[in-house]
Design a protein around this motif. Structure first.
Motif, PDB file in Angstrom:
ATOM      1  N   TYR A 159       0.833  -1.212   0.000  1.00 22.91           N
ATOM      2  CA  TYR A 159       0.000   0.000   0.000  1.00 22.91           C
ATOM      3  C   TYR A 159       0.862   1.254   0.000  1.00 22.91           C
ATOM      4  N   MET A 160       0.357   2.287  -0.669  1.00 25.05           N
ATOM      5  CA  MET A 160       0.971   3.621  -0.599  1.00 25.05           C
ATOM      6  C   MET A 160      -0.166   4.645  -0.636  1.00 25.05           C
ATOM      7  N   LEU A 161       0.194   5.918  -0.503  1.00 22.55           N
ATOM      8  CA  LEU A 161      -0.820   6.985  -0.550  1.00 22.55           C
ATOM      9  C   LEU A 161      -0.936   7.503  -1.987  1.00 22.55           C
ATOM     10  N   TYR A 162      -2.123   7.423  -2.564  1.00 27.03           N
ATOM     11  CA  TYR A 162      -2.394   7.993  -3.880  1.00 27.03           C
ATOM     12  C   TYR A 162      -2.981   9.385  -3.663  1.00 27.03           C
ATOM     13  N   TYR A 163      -2.589  10.349  -4.474  1.00 27.57           N
ATOM     14  CA  TYR A 163      -3.234  11.655  -4.367  1.00 27.57           C
ATOM     15  C   TYR A 163      -3.471  12.258  -5.750  1.00 27.57           C
ATOM     16  N   ASN A 164      -4.594  12.971  -5.850  1.00 23.46           N
ATOM     17  CA  ASN A 164      -5.027  13.561  -7.107  1.00 23.46           C
ATOM     18  C   ASN A 164      -4.345  14.920  -7.259  1.00 23.46           C
ATOM     19  N   ARG A 165      -3.382  15.003  -8.156  1.00 23.48           N
ATOM     20  CA  ARG A 165      -2.568  16.219  -8.270  1.00 23.48           C
ATOM     21  C   ARG A 165      -3.392  17.393  -8.788  1.00 23.48           C
ATOM     22  N   LYS A 166      -4.350  17.101  -9.633  1.00 20.49           N
ATOM     23  CA  LYS A 166      -5.168  18.178 -10.215  1.00 20.49           C
ATOM     24  C   LYS A 166      -5.973  18.878  -9.111  1.00 20.49           C
ATOM     25  N   ILE A 167      -6.640  18.058  -8.262  1.00 20.53           N
ATOM     26  CA  ILE A 167      -7.452  18.669  -7.200  1.00 20.53           C
ATOM     27  C   ILE A 167      -6.544  19.337  -6.166  1.00 20.53           C
ATOM     28  N   PHE A 168      -5.404  18.741  -5.891  1.00 26.33           N
ATOM     29  CA  PHE A 168      -4.455  19.376  -4.963  1.00 26.33           C
ATOM     30  C   PHE A 168      -4.085  20.768  -5.470  1.00 26.33           C
ATOM     31  N   ALA A 169      -3.790  20.865  -6.783  1.00 27.35           N
ATOM     32  CA  ALA A 169      -3.403  22.154  -7.364  1.00 27.35           C
ATOM     33  C   ALA A 169      -4.577  23.144  -7.280  1.00 27.35           C
ATOM     34  N   GLU A 170      -5.778  22.652  -7.600  1.00 30.30           N
ATOM     35  CA  GLU A 170      -6.966  23.525  -7.537  1.00 30.30           C
ATOM     36  C   GLU A 170      -7.197  24.067  -6.132  1.00 30.30           C
ATOM     37  N   GLU A 171      -6.908  23.234  -5.142  1.00 30.23           N
ATOM     38  CA  GLU A 171      -7.145  23.611  -3.746  1.00 30.23           C
ATOM     39  C   GLU A 171      -5.929  24.305  -3.124  1.00 30.23           C
ATOM     40  N   GLY A 172      -4.897  24.477  -3.914  1.00 37.11           N
ATOM     41  CA  GLY A 172      -3.695  25.158  -3.432  1.00 37.11           C
ATOM     42  C   GLY A 172      -2.883  24.334  -2.440  1.00 37.11           C
ATOM     43  N   ILE A 173      -2.947  23.021  -2.590  1.00 37.97           N
ATOM     44  CA  ILE A 173      -2.170  22.152  -1.678  1.00 37.97           C
ATOM     45  C   ILE A 173      -0.878  21.769  -2.394  1.00 37.97           C
ATOM     46  N   ALA A 174       0.236  22.071  -1.752  1.00 42.87           N
ATOM     47  CA  ALA A 174       1.527  21.904  -2.417  1.00 42.87           C
ATOM     48  C   ALA A 174       1.996  20.452  -2.431  1.00 42.87           C
ATOM     49  N   SER A 175       1.771  19.733  -1.344  1.00 38.63           N
ATOM     50  CA  SER A 175       2.330  18.369  -1.274  1.00 38.63           C
ATOM     51  C   SER A 175       1.394  17.458  -0.487  1.00 38.63           C
ATOM     52  N   PRO A 176       1.537  16.157  -0.663  1.00 40.70           N
ATOM     53  CA  PRO A 176       0.666  15.225   0.074  1.00 40.70           C
ATOM     54  C   PRO A 176       0.975  15.270   1.569  1.00 40.70           C
ATOM     55  N   PRO A 177       0.017  14.865   2.403  1.00 43.15           N
ATOM     56  CA  PRO A 177       0.242  14.948   3.850  1.00 43.15           C
ATOM     57  C   PRO A 177       1.343  13.990   4.312  1.00 43.15           C
ATOM     58  N   GLN A 178       2.120  14.484   5.282  1.00 41.43           N
ATOM     59  CA  GLN A 178       3.189  13.643   5.829  1.00 41.43           C
ATOM     60  C   GLN A 178       2.668  12.796   6.993  1.00 41.43           C
ATOM     61  N   THR A 179       1.779  13.412   7.790  1.00 40.69           N
ATOM     62  CA  THR A 179       1.288  12.707   8.975  1.00 40.69           C
ATOM     63  C   THR A 179      -0.216  12.473   8.857  1.00 40.69           C
ATOM     64  N   LEU A 180      -0.710  11.576   9.703  1.00 47.15           N
ATOM     65  CA  LEU A 180      -2.148  11.286   9.699  1.00 47.15           C
ATOM     66  C   LEU A 180      -2.937  12.516  10.138  1.00 47.15           C
ATOM     67  N   GLN A 181      -2.367  13.274  11.052  1.00 45.03           N
ATOM     68  CA  GLN A 181      -3.048  14.472  11.541  1.00 45.03           C
ATOM     69  C   GLN A 181      -3.165  15.503  10.417  1.00 45.03           C
ATOM     70  N   GLU A 182      -2.097  15.615   9.611  1.00 49.33           N
ATOM     71  CA  GLU A 182      -2.155  16.514   8.449  1.00 49.33           C
ATOM     72  C   GLU A 182      -3.205  16.020   7.451  1.00 49.33           C
TER      73      GLU A 182
END
Lengths: 310, 448
Positions: free
Chosen positions: B157-180
């Motif tokens: 298992y790994m963490l998948y993230y949608n780069r397009k939505i991240f960019a739209e929402e202004g999120i620079a990088s995937p979360p490092q911690t569960l709290q993030e």
């Protein structure tokens, strides 16, 4: 003439003992394939499962005798009680709804209107659909997000539709709704019974001043009570063993918070997922006892409300 | 028409002598007395449960290669056979030489029930080096000191993230911690009167069930489900409780029932919630890379390490592995040939062929850098690299009752997240169920 007279005399003569024995032998021989199958594939497993219910048995190794431990453990197993609760919900809530609806539909389909045969066919048709296909169809129909039923619900009522199979509160009601799709068999039995009610009894009731409701209550219901009795018993037995549709809907699990963990599903899980054949056998025997008890109870209660003409 | 000068007796005599000669010839041939060399090819079967054509073809191809390299043997693949049928065949004394099992439950259950042949004697006799494998896959296969399987392929298992939505929402990088992950998820989730239309992240999405996922979260919070040393379950351990409380708060924040309704709308293939943008990031296996290729080729996504608990940075880059195993059922007529086949499957092209067909990864470490595999997709290559460097744990402990563990945990996790039981009560209950079943299994093992 003499020949005819002799053959008549032979025909009327009592069958000899040897002939009777031979007939019996031939009869048994013809029945033998069934008897062998019945004894080895039905009676032996039945007795063996009773023995296994007192053992720990995993199929690979010889069973270990543990006395009544399986039965004792069942009483302390919360999932056993959950599965019983789930199953009895379907018996107590589901069966009355199914039978009442089947009766009402039968009443409608008993009327003499044009094209009634087509309507009867439509109502009966779903019962011939394979259970896998109908379960998958209902999974889609009742999908809370993209199912057509919730689509209509949201557009008509402007509130969020029920979660159906996805939520613990709605999972069993969804099973009941799905079960209504198959009321065709019960409807046919009710329809046959309704058609057997003599018209003159209604006439007599009408002359006595009985209104429609009274005629239904005092004439129709008592006269179709043998059909209701038969349907009640068969529905109780079938519902206590509900498996295939629940297994498909919950993908072999127990559904949301075990709301769809019916007795037979939990029995299957114990037998084939966890290899606890002894435990599963104990469950099967308890189910058998419950079915016998409920059937006897319905039979006994039948004396009070089932009316057999003549 | 000319009548043939053959009497009835002549015809019967000729037929009789012909059939006698044929019978004698057959007997002689089978005894190898006809002067020709006897075909002493050993035939044995390999059963697996896959039924999709690419895998059936891959397995058949591998078997053909094996047969070509071993002229004295013929392995016959049989596909679409579920574990239950294999189990009954083994119980009935007619097992195949080789069978494919999944380590999550069935393998250790079969091993503890005496259905599998231990492989230690073969490992010792052939000095077979088990260090060639990713170790979590070997841990899966060892039950009470005895090796019962060799891996066929593995998933992680790994963490998948949608780069397009991240960019739209202004999120620079995937979360490092569960709290993030929780904070980010709140930021990008969307809800209307009809319910949620998007939730940033759901901890159990991507797993086979809440029970399967709980083991990973227990691990990320410093807990574990089983103590190998004490041979006991540790489901109610304090660290596991911290994990369950975090999950409980997470699901109750969104409303567990609302989440149930939302997830009921998840489909597969093109309707996969991650592809459809219903989930913006999720923990999932490498098979999702292949699904994306097939069903959403233009999806702008990437993979990243699984977020860890901020209190436990030592579990950064963690993952859990699962997979398929090759076992030798007890009672098979050809265990040596079976061993020869399952070791051969770890060599040559076989691991690459199988990984490509099953959409998983080879469990032999040297293949994790194989160019045929790393060139498939950069995200898949990331998985292969993660297996080389990450903190890798088996998804399930090898216990006699592991098959019961997922459902028991699922019942507990569901009860806690839906508020029908407190987190400590849910874990205590799961612990008690597993202890009781373990005690029964141990009673069986004590029997002669």
């Amino acid at each position: 003439m003499a020949t005819i007279a002799r053959s008549r005399a032979e025909a009327s003569a009592p069958v000899s003992v040897a002939m009777r024995r031979r007939n019996t032998r031939v009869g048994v021989l013809f029945a033998l394939p069934f008897l062998i199958g019945f004894l080895t594939l039905q009676v032996y497993p039945l007795i063996a499962s009773f023995y296994y219910s007192f053992t720990q048995f995993n199929v690979f190794q010889s069973p270990i005798w543990i006395g009544g431990q399986n039965y004792a453990q069942l009483i302390h197993d919360p999932l056993f009680w959950t599965s019983l609760q789930d199953t009895f919900f379907m018996v107590v809530i589901g069966i009355p709804i199914q039978l009442v609806l089947a009766f009402l539909v039968a009443l409608l389909l008993n009327s003499k209107v044009k094209g009634i045969a087509v309507f009867r066919t439509f109502v009966y048709l779903p019962t011939v659909t394979p259970i896998v296909a109908s379960s998958l169809l209902w999974l889609w129909l009742l999908n809370p997000v993209y199912g057509p039923i919730n689509f209509v619900w949201v557009h008509l009522l402007h509130t969020q539709g029920p979660g159906w199979f996805a939520t613990a509160a709605w999972a069993k009601p969804a099973m009941i709704v799905m079960g209504l799709w198959g009321i065709g068999t019960a409807m046919i039995v009710f329809l046959a019974a309704l058609q057997g009610v003599p018209e003159q009894l209604y006439e007599a009731a009408r002359i006595d001043g009985a209104n429609g409701w009274q005629r239904a209550l005092r004439v129709t219901l008592p006269l179709i009570s043998p059909a209701t009795f038969f349907l009640l018993i068969t529905h109780v037995i079938d519902t206590l063993q509900i498996f295939a549709s629940a297994y498909i809907v919950a993908s072999g699990g127990g559904g949301p918070q075990n709301a769809l963990l019916f007795y037979a599903v939990y029995l299957y899980q114990n037998a084939f997922n966890y290899l606890k054949m002894g435990y599963a056998s104990a469950m099967a025997w308890l189910l058998f006892i419950v079915i016998v008890f409920l059937t006897l109870l319905i039979f006994r209660s039948g004396r009070r409300w089932v009316y057999y003409e003549g | 028409m000319v009548a043939l000068p053959l009497s009835r007796r002549t015809v019967i005599k000729s037929l009789g002598s012909a059939s006698l000669s044929f019978t004698v010839a057959s007997i002689l041939a089978s005894c190898g007395l006809t002067g020709r060399p006897a075909a002493a090819k050993v035939k044995f079967e390999y059963w697996h449960s896959w039924s999709n054509p690419p895998i059936i073809t891959a397995v058949a191809g591998a078997c053909d290669q094996y047969n070509a390299q071993h002229p004295d043997q013929e392995v016959i693949p049989r596909w679409g056979i579920p574990a239950t049928r294999g189990l009954l065949a083994a119980a009935g004394g007619q097992p195949p030489a080789v069978f494919t099992l999944y380590p999550g439950g069935t393998l250790s259950a079969w091993a503890s029930n005496g259905a599998l042949r231990g492989l230690n004697e073969y490992v010792k006799a052939s000095h077979y080096d088990l260090n060639r494998f990713v170790q979590s896959q070997i841990v899966h296969a060892i039950f009470q000191g005895q090796l019962y399987a060799l891996p066929l392929g593995m998933g992680a298992y790994m963490l998948y993230y949608n780069r397009k939505i991240f960019a739209e929402e202004g999120i620079a990088s995937p979360p490092q911690t569960l709290q993030e992950a929780f904070d980010l998820s709140n930021k990008i989730s969307k809800k209307s009167t009809a319910g949620y239309s998007r939730i940033g992240f759901l901890p159990f999405s991507g797993f086979a069930g809440n029970g399967s996922g709980f083991g990973l979260y227990a691990y990320l919070f410093g807990g574990k489900l089983w103590s190998g040393k004490r041979q006991q379950f540790t489901i109610d351990a304090p660290q596991n409780l911290v994990a369950l409380k975090w999950l409980q708060e997470y699901y109750q924040h969104y409303g567990a029932t609302s989440v149930d309704e939302f997830t009921a709308g998840f489909g597969s293939q093109a309707q996969d919630p991650f592809f459809a943008g219903k989930l913006v990031f999720e923990i999932n296996g490498q098979w999702e890379v292949f699904n994306a290729h097939n069903f959403k080729p233009n999806l702008d996504y990437d993979v990243a390490p699984i977020p860890y608990d901020e209190q436990h940075p030592e579990f950064k880059n963690s993952t859990q592995t699962r997979g398929n195993s090759l076992v030798l059922p007890k009672g098979s007529m050809h265990p040596e040939h079976g061993w020869s086949f399952i070791t051969w499957m770890q060599t040559g092209d076989a691991p690459v062929i199988m990984a490509r067909a099953v959409n998983n990864m080879p469990a032999v470490k040297s293949y994790l850098t194989n160019k045929q595999l790393t060139s498939i997709d950069p995200r898949y290559a990331h998985f292969l690299e993660y297996l080389r460097s990450g903190n890798i744990q088996p998804q399930w402990p090898a216990t006699p009752v592991t098959s019961l563990l997922a459902n028991t945990l699922q019942t507990g996790v569901d009860a806690a997240t839906h508020g029908s039981e407190t987190a400590p009560a849910a874990l205590a209950h799961a612990q008690s169920v597993m202890e009781q079943n373990l005690a029964q299994a141990q009673l069986r093992q004590r029997q002669p």
